[in-house]
Design an enzyme around this catalytic site. Structure first.
Site, PDB file in Angstrom:
ATOM      1  N   GLU A  41       0.843  -1.239   0.114  1.00 21.23           N
ATOM      2  CA  GLU A  41       0.174  -0.004   0.157  1.00 21.23           C
ATOM      3  C   GLU A  41       0.982   1.339  -0.015  1.00 21.23           C
ATOM      4  O   GLU A  41       1.812   1.449   1.003  1.00 21.23           O
ATOM      5  CB  GLU A  41      -0.997   0.291   1.218  1.00 21.23           C
ATOM      6  CG  GLU A  41      -1.881   1.385   1.402  1.00 21.23           C
ATOM      7  CD  GLU A  41      -3.080   0.943   2.048  1.00 21.23           C
ATOM      8  OE1 GLU A  41      -4.135   1.600   1.875  1.00 21.23           O
ATOM      9  OE2 GLU A  41      -2.771   0.640   3.350  1.00 21.23           O
ATOM     10  N   ILE A  42       0.660   2.108  -1.046  1.00 19.10           N
ATOM     11  CA  ILE A  42       1.524   3.379  -1.159  1.00 19.10           C
ATOM     12  C   ILE A  42       0.504   4.271  -0.395  1.00 19.10           C
ATOM     13  O   ILE A  42      -0.683   4.745  -0.637  1.00 19.10           O
ATOM     14  CB  ILE A  42       1.560   3.732  -2.721  1.00 19.10           C
ATOM     15  CG1 ILE A  42       2.409   2.557  -3.311  1.00 19.10           C
ATOM     16  CG2 ILE A  42       2.445   5.025  -2.522  1.00 19.10           C
ATOM     17  CD1 ILE A  42       2.483   2.606  -4.739  1.00 19.10           C
ATOM     18  N   GLY A  43       1.137   4.981   0.708  1.00 20.70           N
ATOM     19  CA  GLY A  43       0.614   5.989   1.551  1.00 20.70           C
ATOM     20  C   GLY A  43      -0.258   5.286   2.493  1.00 20.70           C
ATOM     21  O   GLY A  43      -1.110   4.309   2.639  1.00 20.70           O
ATOM     22  N   ASP A  67       5.535   5.480   2.832  1.00 24.44           N
ATOM     23  CA  ASP A  67       5.254   6.734   3.065  1.00 24.44           C
ATOM     24  C   ASP A  67       6.353   7.884   3.138  1.00 24.44           C
ATOM     25  O   ASP A  67       7.457   7.222   3.412  1.00 24.44           O
ATOM     26  CB  ASP A  67       4.210   7.031   4.281  1.00 24.44           C
ATOM     27  CG  ASP A  67       3.525   8.132   4.063  1.00 24.44           C
ATOM     28  OD1 ASP A  67       3.819   9.280   4.351  1.00 24.44           O
ATOM     29  OD2 ASP A  67       2.198   7.883   3.993  1.00 24.44           O
ATOM     30  N   ASP A  86      10.209   7.686  -0.912  1.00 25.09           N
ATOM     31  CA  ASP A  86       9.377   8.480  -2.079  1.00 25.09           C
ATOM     32  C   ASP A  86       8.772   7.631  -3.050  1.00 25.09           C
ATOM     33  O   ASP A  86       9.465   6.575  -3.636  1.00 25.09           O
ATOM     34  CB  ASP A  86      10.279   9.540  -2.623  1.00 25.09           C
ATOM     35  CG  ASP A  86       9.686  10.509  -3.836  1.00 25.09           C
ATOM     36  OD1 ASP A  86       8.464   9.893  -4.255  1.00 25.09           O
ATOM     37  OD2 ASP A  86      10.259  11.368  -4.388  1.00 25.09           O
ATOM     38  N   ASP A 109      -2.495   4.564  -2.811  1.00 27.99           N
ATOM     39  CA  ASP A 109      -3.189   5.626  -2.146  1.00 27.99           C
ATOM     40  C   ASP A 109      -2.170   6.485  -1.553  1.00 27.99           C
ATOM     41  O   ASP A 109      -2.422   7.234  -0.487  1.00 27.99           O
ATOM     42  CB  ASP A 109      -3.996   4.706  -1.036  1.00 27.99           C
ATOM     43  CG  ASP A 109      -5.073   5.900  -0.347  1.00 27.99           C
ATOM     44  OD1 ASP A 109      -5.104   7.018  -1.055  1.00 27.99           O
ATOM     45  OD2 ASP A 109      -5.352   5.622   0.478  1.00 27.99           O
ATOM     46  N   HIS A 112      -1.087  11.254  -4.868  1.00 30.24           N
ATOM     47  CA  HIS A 112      -2.330  11.581  -5.873  1.00 30.24           C
ATOM     48  C   HIS A 112      -1.686  12.836  -6.834  1.00 30.24           C
ATOM     49  O   HIS A 112      -2.434  12.846  -7.392  1.00 30.24           O
ATOM     50  CB  HIS A 112      -3.592  11.916  -5.114  1.00 30.24           C
ATOM     51  CG  HIS A 112      -4.070  11.237  -3.945  1.00 30.24           C
ATOM     52  ND1 HIS A 112      -3.970   9.643  -4.135  1.00 30.24           N
ATOM     53  CD2 HIS A 112      -4.421  11.180  -2.665  1.00 30.24           C
ATOM     54  CE1 HIS A 112      -4.522   8.847  -3.200  1.00 30.24           C
ATOM     55  NE2 HIS A 112      -4.660   9.942  -2.075  1.00 30.24           N
ATOM     56  N   GLU A 137      -6.221   4.459  -6.834  1.00 34.51           N
ATOM     57  CA  GLU A 137      -7.459   5.137  -6.010  1.00 34.51           C
ATOM     58  C   GLU A 137      -7.264   6.736  -5.966  1.00 34.51           C
ATOM     59  O   GLU A 137      -6.353   7.159  -6.128  1.00 34.51           O
ATOM     60  CB  GLU A 137      -7.821   4.714  -4.905  1.00 34.51           C
ATOM     61  CG  GLU A 137      -6.876   4.622  -3.874  1.00 34.51           C
ATOM     62  CD  GLU A 137      -7.230   4.027  -2.575  1.00 34.51           C
ATOM     63  OE1 GLU A 137      -7.477   4.601  -1.519  1.00 34.51           O
ATOM     64  OE2 GLU A 137      -7.956   2.996  -2.608  1.00 34.51           O
ATOM     65  N   ASP A 138      -8.361   7.275  -6.032  1.00 34.60           N
ATOM     66  CA  ASP A 138      -8.618   8.662  -5.386  1.00 34.60           C
ATOM     67  C   ASP A 138      -8.205   9.425  -6.886  1.00 34.60           C
ATOM     68  O   ASP A 138      -7.477  10.565  -6.850  1.00 34.60           O
ATOM     69  CB  ASP A 138      -7.644   9.382  -4.519  1.00 34.60           C
ATOM     70  CG  ASP A 138      -8.340   8.770  -3.283  1.00 34.60           C
ATOM     71  OD1 ASP A 138      -9.464   8.206  -3.079  1.00 34.60           O
ATOM     72  OD2 ASP A 138      -7.645   8.888  -2.103  1.00 34.60           O
TER      73      ASP A 138
END
Length: 215
Positions: A41-43, A67, A86, A109, A112, A137-138
């Site tokens: 999961e990114i973020g 993160d 990053d 996530d 963005h 997403e987003d």
């Protein structure tokens, strides 16, 4: 308990999600429940989503959150690893693959910011499992100027996806668009409100059949 019900009953760390994402999550992720899994999961947000994924996927799942904020390291716990870096840095991403191996699912996530989303996809998509899922997403931010977006603005992830639809179908363009590794390794692209999911996989030889008895 399904994922939506789990989200609504959450009393752990804060989870920040749009409710219309949950049917897409279940549609693309259900086959991994209670199976060995590497989930990236990114973020990390406030840490709650990683805990939600841990509950959803079960005891065999290994979850990695990345993160840029050093304080996110506090979200580590059993089954959950955190790495600070990053998302658009290929050296950092390469180190992740070296440490944890090929992810089965990537969920972006992160920032963005369109430049970051495109760069991350460019590096990680072909390093995701051959039958894995890559989800971004987003993507409403693809239309917002402060994230490098704008309607039909070149360089956004939405505009990239529009070209990837053609690339996925390159075999049928009669030479106008040569097939690529994306053509050969992508089974499907699924578009939702603010979300795109890619399902990886290779097909056998594309052959049409006409089967049955004429009357």
């Amino acid at each position: 308990m399904n994922l939506w019900a789990d989200f609504l009953s959450n009393d752990g760390r804060i989870i920040d999600k749009w409710k219309h994402y949950f049917p897409a999550y279940e549609r693309h992720f259900a086959r991994y429940v209670n199976r060995p899994l590497t989930f990236l999961e990114i973020g990390c947000g406030e840490g709650g989503s990683l805990q939600m994924w841990k509950r959803y996927f079960g005891p065999h799942a290994r979850l990695i959150g990345i993160d840029v904020r050093p304080q996110c390291a506090a979200f580590e716990e059993d089954q959950i690893a955190i790495r600070i870096g990053d998302q658009a840095d290929p050296v950092f991403l390469d180190q992740l693959i070296e440490e944890f191996g090929t992810p089965d699912i990537v969920l972006d996530d992160g920032s963005h910011i369109m430049q970051h989303v495109v760069a991350t996809f460019g590096f990680l998509f072909h390093r995701t499992a051959p039958d894995g899922v890559y989800m971004v997403e987003d993507l409403h931010t693809a239309y917002w100027e402060q994230f490098g977006g704008g309607l039909q603005r070149p360089g956004t992830f939405i505009e990239l996806c529009k070209t990837l639809v053609d690339e996925m179908n390159a075999d049928w363009t009669r030479g106008a668009l040569p097939p690529t590794e994306f053509t050969r390794s992508t089974l499907s692209m699924h578009f939702y409100d603010s979300l795109v999911a890619f399902e990886r996989g290779r097909t056998t030889r594309k052959t049409g059949f006409r089967i049955g008895r004429e009357t």
